[in-house]
Write a protein that holds these residues in place. Sequence first.
Motif, mmCIF file in Angstrom:
data_model
loop_
_atom_site.group_PDB
_atom_site.id
_atom_site.type_symbol
_atom_site.label_atom_id
_atom_site.label_comp_id
_atom_site.label_asym_id
_atom_site.label_seq_id
_atom_site.Cartn_x
_atom_site.Cartn_y
_atom_site.Cartn_z
ATOM 1 N N ASP A 55 -9.734 5.236 -16.075
ATOM 2 C CA ASP A 55 -9.874 5.353 -17.447
ATOM 3 C C ASP A 55 -10.713 4.345 -17.403
ATOM 4 O OD1 ASP A 55 -10.230 4.236 -20.154
ATOM 5 O OD2 ASP A 55 -7.512 3.566 -20.372
ATOM 6 N N PRO A 56 -12.215 4.522 -16.776
ATOM 7 C CA PRO A 56 -13.537 3.707 -15.895
ATOM 8 C C PRO A 56 -13.409 2.173 -17.472
ATOM 9 C CG PRO A 56 -14.226 6.345 -17.093
ATOM 10 C CD PRO A 56 -12.649 6.019 -16.820
ATOM 11 N N LEU A 57 -13.545 2.776 -18.652
ATOM 12 C CA LEU A 57 -13.994 1.885 -19.795
ATOM 13 C C LEU A 57 -12.308 1.089 -19.373
ATOM 14 C CD1 LEU A 57 -15.714 0.720 -22.120
ATOM 15 C CD2 LEU A 57 -14.432 2.398 -23.636
ATOM 16 N N ASP A 58 -11.411 0.692 -19.716
ATOM 17 C CA ASP A 58 -10.481 0.119 -19.645
ATOM 18 C C ASP A 58 -10.686 -0.789 -18.369
ATOM 19 O OD1 ASP A 58 -8.203 -1.544 -21.818
ATOM 20 O OD2 ASP A 58 -7.282 -0.765 -19.807
ATOM 21 N N HIS A 59 -10.958 -0.029 -17.454
ATOM 22 C CA HIS A 59 -10.927 -0.946 -15.663
ATOM 23 C C HIS A 59 -11.851 -1.947 -16.241
ATOM 24 C CE1 HIS A 59 -10.531 -0.598 -11.140
ATOM 25 N NE2 HIS A 59 -11.956 -1.597 -11.153
ATOM 26 N N ARG A 60 -13.487 -1.912 -17.002
ATOM 27 C CA ARG A 60 -14.522 -2.346 -16.631
ATOM 28 C C ARG A 60 -13.701 -3.981 -17.785
ATOM 29 N NH1 ARG A 60 -20.068 -2.820 -16.273
ATOM 30 N NH2 ARG A 60 -19.918 -1.958 -14.294
ATOM 31 N N VAL A 61 -13.466 -3.249 -18.918
ATOM 32 C CA VAL A 61 -13.377 -4.541 -19.655
ATOM 33 C C VAL A 61 -11.933 -4.883 -19.303
ATOM 34 C CG1 VAL A 61 -11.959 -4.842 -22.180
ATOM 35 C CG2 VAL A 61 -13.934 -2.744 -21.594
ATOM 36 N N ARG A 62 -11.133 -4.691 -18.826
ATOM 37 C CA ARG A 62 -10.811 -6.198 -18.049
ATOM 38 C C ARG A 62 -10.686 -6.708 -17.084
ATOM 39 N NH1 ARG A 62 -4.516 -5.015 -19.083
ATOM 40 N NH2 ARG A 62 -4.336 -2.534 -19.688
ATOM 41 N N ARG A 63 -11.768 -5.733 -15.962
ATOM 42 C CA ARG A 63 -12.202 -6.729 -15.004
ATOM 43 C C ARG A 63 -13.416 -7.931 -15.408
ATOM 44 N NH1 ARG A 63 -17.885 -6.090 -11.958
ATOM 45 N NH2 ARG A 63 -17.542 -7.180 -9.914
ATOM 46 N N VAL A 64 -14.111 -7.541 -17.029
ATOM 47 C CA VAL A 64 -14.984 -8.622 -17.335
ATOM 48 C C VAL A 64 -14.010 -9.217 -18.244
ATOM 49 C CG1 VAL A 64 -16.168 -8.488 -19.274
ATOM 50 C CG2 VAL A 64 -17.143 -7.158 -17.893
ATOM 51 N N ALA A 65 -12.721 -9.378 -18.586
ATOM 52 C CA ALA A 65 -11.750 -10.161 -18.930
ATOM 53 C C ALA A 65 -11.578 -11.132 -18.131
ATOM 54 C CB ALA A 65 -10.718 -9.331 -19.697
ATOM 55 N N GLY A 66 -10.929 -10.323 -16.407
ATOM 56 C CA GLY A 66 -10.817 -11.322 -15.148
ATOM 57 C C GLY A 66 -11.705 -12.202 -15.270
ATOM 58 N N ALA A 67 -13.370 -12.067 -15.415
ATOM 59 C CA ALA A 67 -14.159 -12.908 -14.422
ATOM 60 C C ALA A 67 -14.343 -13.910 -15.411
ATOM 61 C CB ALA A 67 -15.611 -11.955 -13.921
ATOM 62 N N LEU A 68 -14.590 -13.580 -16.955
ATOM 63 C CA LEU A 68 -14.867 -14.932 -17.674
ATOM 64 C C LEU A 68 -13.373 -15.386 -18.746
ATOM 65 C CD1 LEU A 68 -16.955 -12.532 -20.432
ATOM 66 C CD2 LEU A 68 -17.972 -13.888 -18.278
ATOM 67 N N ARG A 69 -12.333 -15.004 -17.750
ATOM 68 C CA ARG A 69 -11.339 -15.536 -18.592
ATOM 69 C C ARG A 69 -10.727 -15.031 -20.159
ATOM 70 N NH1 ARG A 69 -11.015 -20.714 -17.823
ATOM 71 N NH2 ARG A 69 -12.735 -20.993 -16.636
ATOM 72 N N ALA A 70 -11.681 -14.040 -20.500
ATOM 73 C CA ALA A 70 -11.690 -13.759 -21.482
ATOM 74 C C ALA A 70 -10.075 -13.731 -22.671
ATOM 75 C CB ALA A 70 -12.570 -12.557 -22.780
ATOM 76 N N PRO A 71 -10.222 -14.624 -23.980
ATOM 77 C CA PRO A 71 -9.347 -14.478 -24.267
ATOM 78 C C PRO A 71 -8.301 -13.421 -25.294
ATOM 79 C CG PRO A 71 -10.725 -16.004 -25.352
ATOM 80 C CD PRO A 71 -11.389 -15.835 -24.661
ATOM 81 N N GLU A 72 -9.227 -13.008 -26.086
ATOM 82 C CA GLU A 72 -9.835 -11.542 -26.342
ATOM 83 C C GLU A 72 -9.629 -10.534 -25.465
ATOM 84 O OE1 GLU A 72 -9.789 -11.938 -30.472
ATOM 85 O OE2 GLU A 72 -10.429 -14.193 -30.386
ATOM 86 N N ALA A 73 -9.476 -9.037 -25.750
ATOM 87 C CA ALA A 73 -9.968 -7.795 -24.992
ATOM 88 C C ALA A 73 -11.137 -7.854 -25.834
ATOM 89 C CB ALA A 73 -8.518 -6.722 -25.473
ATOM 90 N N ARG A 74 -11.009 -8.376 -27.187
ATOM 91 C CA ARG A 74 -11.814 -7.956 -27.739
ATOM 92 C C ARG A 74 -13.189 -8.646 -27.042
ATOM 93 N NH1 ARG A 74 -13.500 -9.846 -33.197
ATOM 94 N NH2 ARG A 74 -12.775 -11.854 -33.431
ATOM 95 N N VAL A 75 -13.156 -9.703 -26.883
ATOM 96 C CA VAL A 75 -14.634 -10.405 -26.820
ATOM 97 C C VAL A 75 -15.128 -9.592 -25.250
ATOM 98 C CG1 VAL A 75 -15.328 -12.927 -25.472
ATOM 99 C CG2 VAL A 75 -13.661 -12.590 -27.407
ATOM 100 N N ALA A 76 -13.625 -9.230 -24.159
ATOM 101 C CA ALA A 76 -14.257 -8.875 -23.119
ATOM 102 C C ALA A 76 -15.039 -7.345 -23.311
ATOM 103 C CB ALA A 76 -13.325 -8.957 -22.103
ATOM 104 N N ALA A 77 -14.328 -6.356 -24.438
ATOM 105 C CA ALA A 77 -15.048 -5.809 -24.422
ATOM 106 C C ALA A 77 -16.325 -5.622 -25.341
ATOM 107 C CB ALA A 77 -13.852 -4.358 -25.449
ATOM 108 N N SER A 78 -16.621 -6.104 -25.726
ATOM 109 C CA SER A 78 -18.144 -6.646 -26.850
ATOM 110 C C SER A 78 -19.344 -7.224 -25.753
ATOM 111 C CB SER A 78 -18.233 -7.649 -27.196
ATOM 112 O OG SER A 78 -19.601 -8.451 -28.045
ATOM 113 N N VAL A 79 -18.702 -8.052 -24.937
ATOM 114 C CA VAL A 79 -19.903 -8.009 -23.565
ATOM 115 C C VAL A 79 -20.024 -6.707 -22.173
ATOM 116 C CG1 VAL A 79 -19.693 -9.698 -20.865
ATOM 117 C CG2 VAL A 79 -18.788 -10.308 -23.672
#
Length: 258
Positions: A55-79
């Motif tokens: 699941d490459p899309l979710d893998h990237r979103v989770r990676r971005v979320a961790g790097a940014l400490r994003a409070p919501e999945a949708r923030v990381a998904a947007s970025v």
Amino acid sequence: MDLDPALAALRPLGGFFVLHVSRPSPPGPLPTLAHTYAPQYGESGADVHVPVPADPLDHRVRRVAGALRAPEARVAASVAQQGLAARLWSVALACAALTGRVPDLAPDLLSWDPDATAPDDLRLAEVRSARPADTSVLADVVLTAHLAPLTAAVHRRYGVATGLLWGNAASALAGAGRELDRWARRHGRTDTAERAGALTAALLAHPLLAGTGVLTGTAFRRRSCCLYYRVPGAGVCGDCCFARPPGSSASPQAPRSS
């Protein structure tokens, strides 16, 4: 100038514009973007082998979320969506402005490593079927083939508004055009700068992008927000519709460049 088999003309522009032309090397196959956009992740129809990660899309979103400490999945998904849009626009627009042609960038020809950054994230299996690069061709190659299914996937899976995601796509396009203009003028390539500017303006008038913002010269002001301001300690982006993070009464923070 025609396209060469290695897209070497893109290398002087820097890593964000570069596209590797080769099949992925071991330790294993990478997912294609066709797989990434699939309505049911892990199913792409055209792929014989199961790519890693599944699941490459979710893998990237989770990676971005961790790097940014994003409070919501949708923030990381947007970025994450805006970052991939920027890579696709940069490659296609640079080919068009430098050579007047654009290669076949079909989603099943582009492998994507969701763990990597530019230029190691994207690999094109081969350069083939190069087409004269006008606005309609670029719209087909990037908007229709990639950004429409990517927008649908991110909206469906993470609840990010489609208007926001098309604003991200427009911002990514304007950013690619601006960087091409800067590079071209530094190197005395006014013809390249003018082509990049004309193509950027014409693409922003496409029905999928029309109304997402205002282009003045190479500066773009969008009418939506990518949600980056929700990242802890972050301000607003340089082209944001907000002067300061919503809900903030403090002086505006320095905008994120875009």
